[in-house]
Design a protein around this motif. Structure first.
Motif, mmCIF file in Angstrom:
data_model
loop_
_atom_site.group_PDB
_atom_site.id
_atom_site.type_symbol
_atom_site.label_atom_id
_atom_site.label_comp_id
_atom_site.label_asym_id
_atom_site.label_seq_id
_atom_site.Cartn_x
_atom_site.Cartn_y
_atom_site.Cartn_z
ATOM 1 N N HIS A 1 4.403 62.496 -0.546
ATOM 2 C CA HIS A 1 3.828 62.834 0.763
ATOM 3 C C HIS A 1 4.332 61.910 1.873
ATOM 4 O O HIS A 1 3.935 62.089 3.039
ATOM 5 N N GLY B 1 -3.592 62.921 -1.415
ATOM 6 C CA GLY B 1 -2.770 62.919 -0.213
ATOM 7 C C GLY B 1 -2.776 61.535 0.400
ATOM 8 O O GLY B 1 -3.549 60.671 -0.008
ATOM 9 N N TYR C 1 -5.434 69.663 4.744
ATOM 10 C CA TYR C 1 -4.084 69.108 4.574
ATOM 11 C C TYR C 1 -3.438 69.618 3.289
ATOM 12 O O TYR C 1 -2.257 70.001 3.292
ATOM 13 N N CYS D 1 -3.447 61.697 6.422
ATOM 14 C CA CYS D 1 -3.622 63.151 6.467
ATOM 15 C C CYS D 1 -4.988 63.566 7.008
ATOM 16 O O CYS D 1 -5.227 64.759 7.219
ATOM 17 N N PHE E 1 0.058 71.595 2.693
ATOM 18 C CA PHE E 1 1.131 70.988 1.898
ATOM 19 C C PHE E 1 1.463 71.811 0.656
ATOM 20 O O PHE E 1 2.632 72.087 0.379
ATOM 21 N N THR F 1 3.845 56.447 7.329
ATOM 22 C CA THR F 1 3.292 57.757 6.991
ATOM 23 C C THR F 1 1.968 57.939 7.714
ATOM 24 O O THR F 1 1.134 57.029 7.733
#
Length: 214
Positions: free
Chosen positions: A92, A139, A159, A101, A163, A98
């Motif tokens: 992810h 996630g 999310y 989420c 995904f 990052t």
């Protein structure tokens, strides 16, 4: 009385107390009168109960089979979680940083603690132990969402749908319901066995090798 100018106010007879008595017939101030009253209510033998200090256990005492089994299980559980979290953050991840989420924060993909992204669960690992290492069930999350906001399940579900797709999320939810039914009817133990954790560890290692994660 104290308010009468003809009567000289009296000071409490208790040593070190300079408070005035409330009535000329009294010898002590209200605070010490109340303390004396409370002392009379207690029996003469009244003492605070003293609990004996716990003696340290014998370090040479051999561990029970159950204690050894619990330690071994926890060891394999930790191994599984480390690999699972690494795979989640890799799959992810969005580069060096990052985005969480479930909130707008961005953290280092492989950072530690508050500065790093966590592998968060849709179904919490403490309650849904058989889904703790399911790669559909995780996630990237910041530490606040993962620890303090109970995983933000609604946002996490949205999310995961984006995904993986709705079909994968529905299959995960069906598996969760099926597992809970088996546990409630006694067909499945509430706590996974040591062999189960070892099998999950093997599966995660295979997935890690397939993704070529160092």
């Amino acid at each position: 009385m104290i308010g009468d100018p003809k009567i000289k106010p009296r000071v409490c007879l208790e040593q070190g107390c300079f408070n005035y008595v409330a009535d000329s017939k009294q010898k002590k101030c209200p605070a010490h009168l109340y303390a004396d009253l409370m002392a009379k209510k207690k029996p003469k033998h009244y003492k605070f109960k003293k609990y004996p200090e716990k003696k340290p256990g014998n370090p040479n005492r051999p561990k029970t089979i159950q204690a050894i089994h619990t330690e071994e299980t926890n060891k394999w559980k930790t191994k599984c979680h480390i690999i699972w979290s690494l795979i989640i953050r890799t799959v992810h991840g969005q580069g060096e940083f990052t985005k969480c989420c479930t909130c707008p924060k961005s953290k280092r993909t492989f950072g530690d603690g508050i500065n790093g992204i966590h592998g968060g669960h849709y179904y919490e690992k403490g309650k849904y132990k058989y889904l703790a290492f399911d790669l559909r069930n995780g996630g990237p999350q910041c530490r606040n969402c993962n620890n303090n906001e109970a995983g933000e399940q609604i946002e996490m579900r949205e999310y995961l749908i984006r995904f993986h797709g709705i079909d994968v999320v529905h299959s995960l939810e069906r598996d969760s319901a099926e597992i809970q039914t088996k546990i409630n009817t006694g067909l499945l133990n509430k706590y996974p066995s040591l062999d189960w954790y070892k099998e999950q560890h093997r599966i995660l290692l295979e997935e890690k090798a397939r993704l070529k994660i160092a």
